[in-house]
Design a protein around this motif. Structure first.
Motif, PDB file in Angstrom:
ATOM      1  N   ASP A  81       0.832  -1.210   0.000  1.00 29.01           N
ATOM      2  CA  ASP A  81       0.000   0.000   0.000  1.00 29.01           C
ATOM      3  C   ASP A  81       0.862   1.255   0.000  1.00 29.01           C
ATOM      4  N   GLN A  82       1.813   1.345  -0.911  1.00 33.32           N
ATOM      5  CA  GLN A  82       2.771   2.451  -0.872  1.00 33.32           C
ATOM      6  C   GLN A  82       2.487   3.528  -1.898  1.00 33.32           C
ATOM      7  N   LEU A  83       1.285   3.571  -2.445  1.00 33.11           N
ATOM      8  CA  LEU A  83       0.913   4.642  -3.382  1.00 33.11           C
ATOM      9  C   LEU A  83      -0.262   5.397  -2.776  1.00 33.11           C
ATOM     10  N   TYR A  84       0.040   6.542  -2.151  1.00 38.57           N
ATOM     11  CA  TYR A  84      -1.020   7.341  -1.518  1.00 38.57           C
ATOM     12  C   TYR A  84      -0.527   8.770  -1.402  1.00 38.57           C
ATOM     13  N   GLN A  85      -1.463   9.686  -1.267  1.00 46.14           N
ATOM     14  CA  GLN A  85      -1.171  11.076  -0.912  1.00 46.14           C
ATOM     15  C   GLN A  85      -2.438  11.703  -0.363  1.00 46.14           C
ATOM     16  N   ILE A  86      -2.195  12.562   0.671  1.00 45.27           N
ATOM     17  CA  ILE A  86      -3.298  13.227   1.364  1.00 45.27           C
ATOM     18  C   ILE A  86      -2.993  14.714   1.388  1.00 45.27           C
ATOM     19  N   SER A  87      -3.997  15.528   1.049  1.00 44.44           N
ATOM     20  CA  SER A  87      -3.826  16.992   1.070  1.00 44.44           C
ATOM     21  C   SER A  87      -5.107  17.607   1.583  1.00 44.44           C
ATOM     22  N   ASP A  88      -4.997  18.883   1.927  1.00 44.74           N
ATOM     23  CA  ASP A  88      -6.228  19.585   2.294  1.00 44.74           C
ATOM     24  C   ASP A  88      -6.825  20.192   1.046  1.00 44.74           C
ATOM     25  N   VAL A  89      -7.949  20.859   1.208  1.00 51.08           N
ATOM     26  CA  VAL A  89      -8.655  21.372   0.025  1.00 51.08           C
ATOM     27  C   VAL A  89      -7.881  22.490  -0.652  1.00 51.08           C
ATOM     28  N   SER A  90      -6.946  23.108   0.061  1.00 47.40           N
ATOM     29  CA  SER A  90      -6.161  24.188  -0.556  1.00 47.40           C
ATOM     30  C   SER A  90      -5.056  23.631  -1.430  1.00 47.40           C
ATOM     31  N   GLY A  91      -4.803  22.341  -1.321  1.00 50.50           N
ATOM     32  CA  GLY A  91      -3.753  21.734  -2.122  1.00 50.50           C
ATOM     33  C   GLY A  91      -2.474  21.491  -1.364  1.00 50.50           C
ATOM     34  N   ALA A  92      -2.446  21.883  -0.085  1.00 46.82           N
ATOM     35  CA  ALA A  92      -1.249  21.653   0.717  1.00 46.82           C
ATOM     36  C   ALA A  92      -1.122  20.154   0.994  1.00 46.82           C
ATOM     37  N   MET A  93       0.065  19.603   0.647  1.00 48.34           N
ATOM     38  CA  MET A  93       0.295  18.196   0.822  1.00 48.34           C
ATOM     39  C   MET A  93       0.558  17.888   2.285  1.00 48.34           C
ATOM     40  N   LEU A  94      -0.143  16.922   2.829  1.00 55.70           N
ATOM     41  CA  LEU A  94       0.041  16.512   4.213  1.00 55.70           C
ATOM     42  C   LEU A  94       0.869  15.230   4.283  1.00 55.70           C
ATOM     43  N   PHE A  95       0.448  14.225   3.560  1.00 54.92           N
ATOM     44  CA  PHE A  95       1.190  12.970   3.539  1.00 54.92           C
ATOM     45  C   PHE A  95       1.305  12.506   2.081  1.00 54.92           C
ATOM     46  N   GLN A  96       2.481  12.030   1.739  1.00 58.87           N
ATOM     47  CA  GLN A  96       2.723  11.552   0.374  1.00 58.87           C
ATOM     48  C   GLN A  96       3.837  10.521   0.386  1.00 58.87           C
ATOM     49  N   SER A  97       3.576   9.372  -0.206  1.00 60.90           N
ATOM     50  CA  SER A  97       4.608   8.342  -0.273  1.00 60.90           C
ATOM     51  C   SER A  97       5.603   8.690  -1.358  1.00 60.90           C
ATOM     52  N   PRO A  98       6.868   8.278  -1.179  1.00 61.69           N
ATOM     53  CA  PRO A  98       7.872   8.567  -2.219  1.00 61.69           C
ATOM     54  C   PRO A  98       7.485   8.005  -3.587  1.00 61.69           C
ATOM     55  N   ALA A  99       6.886   6.818  -3.592  1.00 64.59           N
ATOM     56  CA  ALA A  99       6.509   6.227  -4.886  1.00 64.59           C
ATOM     57  C   ALA A  99       5.438   7.052  -5.579  1.00 64.59           C
ATOM     58  N   MET A 100       4.522   7.626  -4.772  1.00 67.71           N
ATOM     59  CA  MET A 100       3.475   8.464  -5.367  1.00 67.71           C
ATOM     60  C   MET A 100       4.058   9.751  -5.917  1.00 67.71           C
ATOM     61  N   ARG A 101       5.091  10.257  -5.201  1.00 65.00           N
ATOM     62  CA  ARG A 101       5.725  11.495  -5.652  1.00 65.00           C
ATOM     63  C   ARG A 101       6.393  11.275  -7.003  1.00 65.00           C
ATOM     64  N   GLU A 102       6.989  10.094  -7.213  1.00 62.24           N
ATOM     65  CA  GLU A 102       7.648   9.804  -8.495  1.00 62.24           C
ATOM     66  C   GLU A 102       6.648   9.704  -9.646  1.00 62.24           C
ATOM     67  N   LEU A 103       5.469   9.218  -9.339  1.00 59.87           N
ATOM     68  CA  LEU A 103       4.460   9.084 -10.403  1.00 59.87           C
ATOM     69  C   LEU A 103       3.848  10.417 -10.798  1.00 59.87           C
ATOM     70  N   ARG A 150      -8.382  15.678   0.883  1.00 60.07           N
ATOM     71  CA  ARG A 150      -8.376  14.897  -0.350  1.00 60.07           C
ATOM     72  C   ARG A 150      -7.452  13.704  -0.143  1.00 60.07           C
ATOM     73  N   ILE A 151      -8.022  12.530  -0.355  1.00 58.29           N
ATOM     74  CA  ILE A 151      -7.262  11.284  -0.175  1.00 58.29           C
ATOM     75  C   ILE A 151      -7.181  10.581  -1.533  1.00 58.29           C
ATOM     76  N   GLN A 152      -5.965  10.281  -1.932  1.00 60.03           N
ATOM     77  CA  GLN A 152      -5.743   9.540  -3.169  1.00 60.03           C
ATOM     78  C   GLN A 152      -4.919   8.286  -2.872  1.00 60.03           C
ATOM     79  N   VAL A 153      -5.437   7.170  -3.263  1.00 62.16           N
ATOM     80  CA  VAL A 153      -4.701   5.904  -3.176  1.00 62.16           C
ATOM     81  C   VAL A 153      -4.637   5.317  -4.583  1.00 62.16           C
ATOM     82  N   ALA A 154      -3.546   4.621  -4.886  1.00 63.21           N
ATOM     83  CA  ALA A 154      -3.339   4.131  -6.245  1.00 63.21           C
ATOM     84  C   ALA A 154      -2.677   2.763  -6.234  1.00 63.21           C
TER      85      ALA A 154
END
Length: 471
Positions: A81-103, A150-154
């Motif tokens: 489960d290493q593809l995820y990123q969480i941000s607030d509605v303004s777009g500020a990134m709160l949590f992001q996995s390195p693999a998601m950042r590369e994609l 905003r929660i994104q999982v991939a």
């Protein structure tokens, strides 16, 4: 163009059916596997998104650190489960996995959804295509304690599609081989199935007009081939019977014609040997005339039977009142009986008896029966013609007190050229064709002609014909 053999046609149809079945099965399996993979991926993404939502509920907004960082161990994510990123509605990134950042999966939902859409892209699911890999993304917007996230999982779906592609390549490569093997097997099985048919063909082909008594082997199995063999054997039996009748008819006709022709020729030769007196010439010419008349009668009877065999003898059916026909025959029959010192009687009912019949042929049949009765009855005997109504039929009987017919010969008297042994002794003349013609006339009218006889006491010939209005 000559059609191909049945074996080839059956094999071709077999190949068409097998090819269609395999093609349909391939697409069904292919799309079934694809659907199962995609359903599994979407289910896993939903489960991962639910895990992150529970994590955010546990870690309230003030404790969430700003900046792009991995999730802590408390998130309880699994090994894959290493593809995820969480941000607030303004777009500020709160949590992001390195693999998601590369994609570099876009945070903007509109930008993500405006990407090329997959056939299953609906709701919060979309597939994000990149040159190196395709990513299935689930984007969710959740409200927690007054804050929106905003929660994104991939999941990288390339391995799954590679499995599908491998299956597709192997299937397309294997289908022609399977079809070829199926065709060879079908051709072999069709040959095995057609072998009994070929055996029947060869056995039937070996039967000629000189071996019509032969029969083809009947298979033991209760199937269509057995029915075919039995049908062919039944046809051969009919052909043998017909061929035998034709052969016997030809031989008998030749024999019957030879005698009067020999008499005519011999008499003519005797006439030409020397000068004859007028009385001798008259006697010899009279003999030739009598034999010629007998030959003409025989030939006419033969032609009649030949036409009946060829089914070219046509009947002119019309309504006929039997009493009037019998009245016409009464005078001539009485003269014939009295010329042989016989007593003649005729019995007819008072009411009209109407049938559908060919008058000429019916008259001929009755004359044959009356002449036979008079011919084989000794002087001072009697001949009786009677007409009765036994609904739905009219019954005509010609009864005599003549020599009768031996019981063992009674079933043969309607055979062509057959004459009972005592009949040949009592009256050498005759051809044995009258009764076969009479029976044909009766059966062609839809009726019957039967005989009952007692040796030395007489014979009764019975004709049954359907009354008019009872067809």
């Amino acid at each position: 163009m000559k059609p191909p053999p049945i074996r080839v046609r059956l094999t071709a149809w077999y190949l068409v059916v097998i090819s269609t079945a395999l093609t349909v099965s391939f697409f069904a399996v292919y799309f079934g596997i694809q659907r199962a993979i995609e359903d599994t991926v979407d289910t896993q993404l939903e489960a991962r998104s639910d895990t992150l939502i529970r994590f955010l509920e546990h870690y309230n907004p003030p404790r969430v650190a700003a900046g792009s960082q991995p999730l802590p161990a408390e998130a309880a994510l699994g090994p894959g489960d290493q593809l995820y990123q969480i941000s607030d509605v303004s777009g500020a990134m709160l949590f992001q996995s390195p693999a998601m950042r590369e994609l570099q999966v876009p945070l903007d939902v509109n930008q993500l959804y405006h990407h090329y859409r997959h056939h299953r892209d609906q709701g919060n699911f979309t597939t994000y295509y990149r040159r190196s890999s395709d990513v299935r993304v689930l984007a969710s917007l959740v409200q927690l304690q007054g804050n929106a996230y905003r929660i994104q999982v991939a999941t990288d779906v390339n391995p799954f599609y590679e499995i599908l592609e491998t299956f597709r390549k192997w299937s397309w490569a294997g289908l022609p081989l399977i079809v070829c093997l199926a065709g060879l097997g079908g051709y072999w099985l069709t040959g095995r199935a057609m072998k009994p048919v070929h055996d029947l063909v060869h056995s039937t082909r070996d039967i000629s007009e000189h071996s019509l008594s032969r029969r083809i082997p009947v298979p033991a199995a209760q199937d269509e081939l057995r029915q075919l063999a039995e049908t062919i054997n039944a046809m051969l039996a009919r052909l043998e019977s017909a061929f035998t009748r034709v052969t016997r008819f030809t031989a008998d006709a030749s024999h019957e014609l030879r005698t009067p022709i020999t008499v005519i020729r011999t008499t003519a030769e005797v006439i030409l040997e020397r000068e004859r007196s007028s009385a001798e010439l008259r006697e010899m010419v009279g003999l030739i005339l009598r034999e010629s008349e007998s030959t003409s009668t025989l030939i006419e009877q033969l032609l009649t039977l030949a036409r009946t065999d060829a089914d070219t003898e046509q009947l002119n059916l019309e309504e006929l009142e039997l009493r009037s026909l019998l009245a016409e025959l009464d005078a001539s029959s009485r003269v014939l009986a009295e010329s042989r010192s016989l007593q003649w009687t005729m019995e007819v009912p008072d009411q009209p008896v109407v049938i559908h019949a060919d008058q000429a042929n019916l008259r001929r049949m009755l004359l044959i029966l009356i002449e036979n009765a008079c011919r084989y009855t000794e002087p001072n005997g009697s001949v009786r013609l009677s007409l009765r109504v036994q609904k739905p039929e009219a019954l005509i009987e010609v009864t005599d007190t003549g020599i009768g017919i031996p019981p063992e010969e009674l079933t043969h008297i309607f055979d062509r050229f057959y004459r009972a042994s005592n009949a040949r002794f009592f009256d050498p003349e005759g051809t044995g064709l009258g009764l076969p013609i009479a029976r044909w006339i009766a059966t062609s009218h839809g009726g019957t002609l039967t005989a009952q006889s007692t040796l030395g006491r007489g014979t009764c010939m019975a004709v049954r014909l359907r009354l008019s209005g009872n067809e």
